[in-house]
Design a protein around this motif. Structure first.
Motif, short mmCIF file in Angstrom:
data_model
loop_
_atom_site.label_atom_id
_atom_site.label_comp_id
_atom_site.label_asym_id
_atom_site.label_seq_id
_atom_site.Cartn_x
_atom_site.Cartn_y
_atom_site.Cartn_z
N GLY A 35 1.09 -2.28 1.24
CA GLY A 35 -0.24 -2.17 0.68
C GLY A 35 -1.34 -2.02 1.71
N TYR A 36 -2.53 -1.81 1.17
CA TYR A 36 -3.77 -1.66 1.96
C TYR A 36 -4.68 -2.84 1.66
N ASP A 37 -5.38 -3.33 2.68
CA ASP A 37 -6.51 -4.20 2.45
C ASP A 37 -7.57 -3.89 3.49
N HIS A 55 -1.52 -2.29 5.98
CA HIS A 55 -2.41 -1.68 6.97
C HIS A 55 -3.85 -1.82 6.48
N TYR A 56 -4.81 -1.55 7.39
CA TYR A 56 -6.20 -1.92 7.13
C TYR A 56 -7.16 -0.74 7.26
N GLU A 57 -6.64 0.50 7.22
CA GLU A 57 -7.51 1.69 7.17
C GLU A 57 -7.07 2.53 5.97
N GLU A 58 -8.06 3.20 5.36
CA GLU A 58 -7.70 4.15 4.30
C GLU A 58 -6.95 5.31 4.95
N ASP A 59 -5.65 5.37 4.75
CA ASP A 59 -4.85 6.37 5.46
C ASP A 59 -3.56 6.63 4.68
N ILE A 60 -3.50 7.76 4.03
CA ILE A 60 -2.33 8.12 3.23
C ILE A 60 -1.08 8.18 4.11
N ASN A 61 -1.25 8.57 5.38
CA ASN A 61 -0.10 8.71 6.28
C ASN A 61 0.58 7.37 6.58
N GLN A 62 -0.14 6.27 6.38
CA GLN A 62 0.45 4.95 6.65
C GLN A 62 1.17 4.35 5.44
N GLN A 83 -13.11 3.68 -7.02
CA GLN A 83 -12.25 4.70 -7.64
C GLN A 83 -12.00 5.90 -6.73
N GLU A 84 -12.91 6.14 -5.77
CA GLU A 84 -12.75 7.29 -4.87
C GLU A 84 -11.93 6.94 -3.62
N HIS A 85 -11.37 5.75 -3.57
CA HIS A 85 -10.55 5.34 -2.44
C HIS A 85 -9.43 6.37 -2.22
N GLN A 86 -9.27 6.84 -0.98
CA GLN A 86 -8.32 7.93 -0.68
C GLN A 86 -6.91 7.65 -1.19
N GLU A 87 -6.41 6.46 -0.95
CA GLU A 87 -5.04 6.16 -1.33
C GLU A 87 -4.90 6.09 -2.85
N LEU A 88 -5.89 5.48 -3.51
CA LEU A 88 -5.86 5.41 -4.97
C LEU A 88 -5.89 6.82 -5.57
N CYS A 89 -6.71 7.70 -4.98
CA CYS A 89 -6.77 9.10 -5.43
C CYS A 89 -5.42 9.79 -5.25
#
Length: 458
Positions: A35-37, A55-62, A83-89
């Motif tokens: 997960g992400y926080d 991990h602690y950055e918005e990063d789809i690669n992680q 809602q616009e969070h990269q990973e959630l998108c």
């Protein structure tokens, strides 16, 4: 998605106390949990030690490979995430099943026998009591709680039991995702009117909740509530209260700091139950918790032992100093009825001592809607110190301040308003007899420093 189909679980917002309990449930099941926080914390570091990938950055690669398979990865998010969070998108655009925490708890109540506790107040204590009784019984249980149990130092219990104890939260109608096998309803005093709008809508929400109880299940409801239940066919109905109802207490004895009572039940009464956390308000909570545990199959001796060894919940009537010179405690009470009961209990325990409360109001809307009720509840005490309102998710409302409560306190009561950042200095300058910190905001973060200051003066 069925639980048996899930091979990985990804949390968008992993560090919340409620989310962490679910993460640990899936870790125990041996799944890939990641997960992400936004920021590291003591909780996220502990989860990492237990095997969660965070991990602690918005990063789809992680995002781990196992969590990029839409057919086998469940995504759980907290509404606090934009809602616009990269990973959630990414998960939304790629057809993943995405659920809120409340939906996941709902799935668990369909896979297990859900023992749920709902109500405006009392639900954290009652559900934690019930979970402790069940866990030390021959039945055992899983549990997802709204506070840190002092018996276990955590907000969850994991086991191979078929039972799961869940605190059923009415905020944002979250409890409508649940399918309880049995449920307690402790109270329905209107709250969260910023969400519900009217008292009638609030009560209707509880009525709908009772429709979700599984056939052959049970409702255990506090006697005299304003709501009207609508039970499915086959659901048993019981009521409870302090001195009356299908389940109630008799022969209550409060002496020398101990509380003992007889538990009266249509199944089997239990004599000489001793409260492990001897607070008058906990008698009713214990009745409800024992009722549900007994209907689930706990024996009389397991009920007696469970209540005797119950140690309480952090921030629920939480004693920090307790001696002849000074009593200091904190309590999460933030609704007028909770504060009324808290004040009533502390007055019963300390009849001849001066009681001072420091209260941090929680939410502008709640203060606006209930300031007179807050004032009435606090006016039972000898002295009231108010701080500014804790806003949580809200923007200020013109004219809504702690002054509204202050102006409606009973004539003659000692009272003042101070800033939250002045509290520690006040404690250095003053002496107290019985001091209680009330509220659900961030003033409680200062309680360790308050305890240190007060202890240094003893």
């Amino acid at each position: 998605m069925e639980l048996k189909d899930i091979k990985a679980v990804y949390f968008v917002g992993a560090g919340g106390i409620g989310m962490s309990a679910i993460a640990r449930y899936f870790l125990k099941k041996g799944l890939v949990v990641a997960g992400y926080d936004k920021t590291p914390s003591t909780l996220t570091r502990q989860l990492e030690k237990e095997g969660m990938l965070i991990h602690y950055e918005e990063d789809i690669n992680q995002i781990p490979h196992a969590c990029k398979q839409s057919q086998s990865c469940l995504v759980i998010y907290t509404p606090a995430i934009p809602q616009e969070h990269q990973e959630l998108c990414f998960f939304r655009e790629n057809g993943f099943e995405i659920q809120k925490r409340a939906q996941v708890l709902g799935t668990l109540t369909r896979q297990h026998k859900g023992l749920c506790v709902a109500g405006t107040h009392g639900k954290t204590t009652t559900s934690t009591m019930c979970a402790h009784i069940m866990h030390q019984s021959h039945l055992d249980c899983n549990a997802f709680l709204g506070g840190i149990s002092k018996n276990y130092g955590t907000n969850y219990i994991l086991s191979d039991s078929d039972f799961v104890v869940i605190e059923a939260d009415e905020f944002d109608r979250s409890f409508h995702w649940l399918s309880p096998f049995m449920t307690v309803i402790t109270s329905t005093d209107p709250d969260h009117l910023d969400i519900y709008g009217t008292k009638e809508a609030y009560l209707e929400s509880f009525r709908h909740y009772t429709e979700l109880i599984q056939p052959q299940g049970a409702l255990i409801i506090h006697r005299g509530l304003e709501m009207k239940e609508n039970l499915p066919e086959g659901v048993r109905r019981y009521d409870y209260a302090l001195n009356e109802g299908d389940f109630h207490a008799d022969n209550i004895r409060i002496e020398n700091g101990e509380i003992t009572f007889d538990f009266i039940s249509p199944v089997e009464s239990v004599k000489n139950v001793r409260l492990g956390q001897p607070i008058p308000i906990n008698i009713e909570n214990a009745i409800a918790a024992m009722a549900m545990a007994q209907l689930a199959g706990c024996t009389a001796e397991e009920l007696r032992y469970g209540i005797q060894t119950y140690r309480g919940v952090d921030r629920r009537f939480d004693f920090k100093i307790k001696n002849d010179k000074l009593v200091f405690l904190s309590d999460y009470a933030h609704h007028p009825k909770e504060i009324y009961q808290s004040a009533k209990s502390i007055k019963e325990l300390y009849k001849n001592r001066k009681i001072t409360a420091i209260f941090q109001p929680h939410l502008y809307t709640r203060t606006r809607d209930f300031y007179k009720d807050f004032a009435d509840a606090l006016s039972q005490l000898d002295e009231v110190i108010l701080t500014e309102i804790y806003p949580a998710r809200e923007q200020p409302i013109p004219g809504v301040t702690s002054q509204l409560i202050y102006d409606n306190l009973r004539p003659g009561i000692e009272k003042q308003i101070i800033r939250k950042d002045e509290v520690l200095e006040l404690l250095k300058q003053r002496t107290f007899d019985v001091l209680i910190v009330l509220g659900a905001g961030d003033l409680d973060n200062q309680v360790p420093q308050m305890t240190q200051i007060l202890n240094s003066k003893l």
